[in-house]
Design a protein around this motif. Structure first.
Motif, PDB file in Angstrom:
ATOM      1  N   GLY A  57     -55.516  14.060 -52.295  1.00  0.00           N
ATOM      2  CA  GLY A  57     -57.011  14.005 -52.208  1.00  0.00           C
ATOM      3  C   GLY A  57     -57.447  14.539 -51.046  1.00  0.00           C
ATOM      4  N   LEU A  58     -56.721  14.646 -49.670  1.00  0.00           N
ATOM      5  CA  LEU A  58     -57.130  15.368 -48.676  1.00  0.00           C
ATOM      6  C   LEU A  58     -56.113  16.533 -48.453  1.00  0.00           C
ATOM      7  N   VAL A  59     -54.913  16.466 -48.627  1.00  0.00           N
ATOM      8  CA  VAL A  59     -53.889  17.176 -48.328  1.00  0.00           C
ATOM      9  C   VAL A  59     -53.589  18.111 -49.574  1.00  0.00           C
ATOM     10  N   ALA A  60     -53.561  19.279 -49.848  1.00  0.00           N
ATOM     11  CA  ALA A  60     -53.151  19.947 -51.191  1.00  0.00           C
ATOM     12  C   ALA A  60     -52.272  20.913 -50.918  1.00  0.00           C
ATOM     13  N   ALA A  61     -51.175  21.281 -51.913  1.00  0.00           N
ATOM     14  CA  ALA A  61     -50.128  22.179 -51.608  1.00  0.00           C
ATOM     15  C   ALA A  61     -50.280  23.019 -52.881  1.00  0.00           C
ATOM     16  N   VAL A  62     -50.106  24.371 -52.817  1.00  0.00           N
ATOM     17  CA  VAL A  62     -50.155  25.209 -53.647  1.00  0.00           C
ATOM     18  C   VAL A  62     -48.927  26.137 -53.308  1.00  0.00           C
TER      19      VAL A  62
ATOM     20  N   VAL B 247     -42.166  26.739 -60.093  1.00  0.00           N
ATOM     21  CA  VAL B 247     -43.272  26.651 -61.401  1.00  0.00           C
ATOM     22  C   VAL B 247     -43.867  24.917 -61.744  1.00  0.00           C
ATOM     23  N   THR B 248     -42.967  24.212 -60.866  1.00  0.00           N
ATOM     24  CA  THR B 248     -43.660  22.870 -60.874  1.00  0.00           C
ATOM     25  C   THR B 248     -44.323  22.581 -59.730  1.00  0.00           C
ATOM     26  N   ALA B 249     -45.601  22.011 -60.272  1.00  0.00           N
ATOM     27  CA  ALA B 249     -46.447  21.666 -59.041  1.00  0.00           C
ATOM     28  C   ALA B 249     -45.956  20.865 -57.987  1.00  0.00           C
ATOM     29  N   PRO B 250     -46.173  21.178 -56.702  1.00  0.00           N
ATOM     30  CA  PRO B 250     -45.488  20.206 -55.631  1.00  0.00           C
ATOM     31  C   PRO B 250     -46.254  18.787 -55.613  1.00  0.00           C
ATOM     32  N   LEU B 251     -45.395  18.028 -54.877  1.00  0.00           N
ATOM     33  CA  LEU B 251     -45.871  16.574 -54.762  1.00  0.00           C
ATOM     34  C   LEU B 251     -46.227  16.149 -53.598  1.00  0.00           C
ATOM     35  N   VAL B 252     -47.446  15.784 -53.502  1.00  0.00           N
ATOM     36  CA  VAL B 252     -47.881  15.409 -51.975  1.00  0.00           C
ATOM     37  C   VAL B 252     -48.027  13.731 -51.876  1.00  0.00           C
TER      38      VAL B 252
ATOM     39  N   GLY C 280     -47.038  10.381 -49.215  1.00  0.00           N
ATOM     40  CA  GLY C 280     -46.512   9.621 -47.851  1.00  0.00           C
ATOM     41  C   GLY C 280     -46.478  10.762 -46.776  1.00  0.00           C
ATOM     42  N   GLU C 281     -47.406  11.451 -46.767  1.00  0.00           N
ATOM     43  CA  GLU C 281     -47.455  12.432 -45.472  1.00  0.00           C
ATOM     44  C   GLU C 281     -46.363  13.679 -45.806  1.00  0.00           C
ATOM     45  N   ARG C 282     -45.719  13.734 -46.907  1.00  0.00           N
ATOM     46  CA  ARG C 282     -44.868  14.699 -47.198  1.00  0.00           C
ATOM     47  C   ARG C 282     -45.119  15.497 -48.442  1.00  0.00           C
ATOM     48  N   VAL C 283     -44.681  16.844 -48.244  1.00  0.00           N
ATOM     49  CA  VAL C 283     -44.739  17.615 -49.561  1.00  0.00           C
ATOM     50  C   VAL C 283     -43.388  17.719 -50.029  1.00  0.00           C
ATOM     51  N   PHE C 284     -43.282  17.891 -51.258  1.00  0.00           N
ATOM     52  CA  PHE C 284     -41.954  17.945 -52.230  1.00  0.00           C
ATOM     53  C   PHE C 284     -42.075  19.025 -53.080  1.00  0.00           C
ATOM     54  N   VAL C 285     -41.146  19.762 -53.196  1.00  0.00           N
ATOM     55  CA  VAL C 285     -41.031  20.937 -54.070  1.00  0.00           C
ATOM     56  C   VAL C 285     -39.745  21.009 -54.896  1.00  0.00           C
ATOM     57  N   LEU C 286     -39.845  21.239 -56.174  1.00  0.00           N
ATOM     58  CA  LEU C 286     -38.918  21.369 -57.128  1.00  0.00           C
ATOM     59  C   LEU C 286     -38.662  22.995 -57.389  1.00  0.00           C
ATOM     60  N   THR C 287     -37.473  23.664 -57.264  1.00  0.00           N
ATOM     61  CA  THR C 287     -37.474  25.081 -57.268  1.00  0.00           C
ATOM     62  C   THR C 287     -36.709  25.267 -59.050  1.00  0.00           C
ATOM     63  N   VAL C 288     -36.918  26.411 -59.182  1.00  0.00           N
ATOM     64  CA  VAL C 288     -36.114  26.526 -60.821  1.00  0.00           C
ATOM     65  C   VAL C 288     -34.764  26.696 -60.913  1.00  0.00           C
ATOM     66  N   ASP C 289     -34.043  26.722 -59.530  1.00  0.00           N
ATOM     67  CA  ASP C 289     -32.709  26.917 -59.488  1.00  0.00           C
ATOM     68  C   ASP C 289     -32.200  25.307 -59.183  1.00  0.00           C
TER      69      ASP C 289
END
Length: 391
Positions: free
Chosen positions: A116-121, A147-152, A154-163
């Motif tokens: 809502g406040l922090v966005a990750a693309v 290709v999967t949307a990051p998850l924001v 707990g003041e963290r950004v999580f990313v899943l890669t295709v590999d």
């Protein structure tokens, strides 16, 4: 193995990662005749009862973007949408008022995540960019495609890669916190389709190939690791069984679809597989206290008994309409299609009971349901819609 096993819905063949191998590419080459100009037409709109359920339009807007919205995400009392050209906007759920706008000025590849406040693309150039309302906080180049949307959260950004790597960053300053790399990361064929990446209590629940894995959000350690599908076949395409998002959750039960192979549910608190059933499909799932819902490869809408996975009902009224994953709203089930319709089904019988047209373009984002039953979506033309079922 039938040819349709290798040839998913129109557009989904582009989701098979570019390889890959010449053998895999050759297996897909024969799909063109199935999905070219002679492809079967979408089913006509189904007949509705004499007094259909009337969806109410609460508000709408058009995101000014030169490319269609990549996706949208519900975050508390806000609905955040990202346009493909890098424009972002956050809307108040109650009235559609724009709370903030941002523009990262790069074309986006993977979709956005936001609290809502922090966005990750993630951009087409594979940069992760994080903004706080209208101000950029940081950006970093990623080593693998996303290709999967990051998850924001707990003041963290999580990313899943295709590999099949999972990365965690500090949301405020971009500091890398941890990386989790699981077995199978070097497999030659992966799926260019949004996977499973969601929070459950203090866990990060991730789809890594055909397995649903829970990671500790603080350090990335594995808490449990469960197979939802068992890849089979004599070639790379037949063995492709990555989990696709969104994964449905109700309480401690999380249910997910493995691409073209299976659907299953786990007890996320106990780290226990409840059941897994074979079945083709390319979209995510929804779940309530009684049933699990998804669409198969031909857009057959289906419901399974949550406790054991037995099929409760199946509807062929929307075949080949390129459906989104369904969502549950009270006693109803909603799903969007490629012509911009949102369809309403009785969740107990599987009968179509209502629909509403949006702007004539495909429903581009997964449907989101806010507390109170407001349904939010974005379309390929940039339309942003808030709908409500009658009380």
């Amino acid at each position: 193995m039938s040819l349709t096993r290798f040839c998913p819905k129109p557009g989904v063949r582009r989701l098979l990662a570019g390889v890959l191998s010449l053998a895999a590419a050759g297996l897909l080459a024969g799909c063109g005749s199935l999905f070219g100009s002679s492809a079967p037409k979408p089913a006509p709109l189904p007949t509705l009862p004499a007094q259909p359920v009337q969806l109410q339009l609460l508000w709408r807007d058009d995101l000014p973007s030169r490319r269609s919205p990549s996706q949208a995400v519900l975050a508390g009392d806000r609905y955040v949408v990202a346009g493909g050209d890098g424009r972002l906007a956050a809307y108040a759920l109650a009235d559609g008022r724009v709370l903030w706008r941002a523009h990262v000025r790069q074309e986006l590849g993977a979709s956005l995540g936001s609290d809502g406040l922090v966005a990750a693309v993630v951009t087409l150039d594979n940069e992760l960019i994080v903004v706080r309302e209208d101000r950029e906080l940081w950006r970093t180049r990623l080593g693998s495609r996303v290709v999967t949307a990051p998850l924001v959260a707990g003041e963290r950004v999580f990313v899943l890669t295709v590999d099949r790597q999972v990365l965690a960053f500090d949301a405020l300053n971009g500091r890398a916190l941890w990386t989790q790399q699981r077995a199978g990361a070097g497999e030659p064929l992966t799926l260019l389709k949004p996977g499973v990446l969601r929070a459950h209590r203090n866990l990060l629940v991730v789809g890594l190939g055909p397995r649903l894995v829970a990671l500790d959000s603080l350090d990335g350690s594995v808490r449990w690791d469960l197979p939802l599908a068992a890849p089979r076949g004599t070639n790379e395409v037949e063995r492709l069984a990555d989990l696709v998002g969104p994964a449905g959750r109700e309480g401690k039960v999380i249910c997910a679809r493995a691409f073209q192979s299976a659907l299953g549910c786990v007890d996320a608190d106990a780290g226990r597989l409840l059941w897994s059933k074979s079945g083709s499909g390319e979209e995510g799932t929804a779940v309530d206290a009684e049933q699990v819902y998804s669409v198969d490869a031909n857009d057959r809408l289906m419901a399974w008994k949550r406790s054991g996975g037995e099929v409760r009902w199946s509807s062929e009224s929307l075949l080949r309409r390129q459906l989104t994953a369904p969502v549950v709203v009270g006693r109803h089930l909603l799903v969007g299609d490629a012509q911009g319709y949102v369809h309403v089904f009785d969740r107990d019988s599987g009968q179509p009971v209502g629909r509403i047209a949006t702007d004539g373009s495909a429903v581009d984002s997964p449907l989101s349901v806010a507390p109170g039953g407001t349904v939010l979506l974005s379309t390929r033309r940039g339309g942003v819609f808030a709908l409500r079922l009658p009380r």
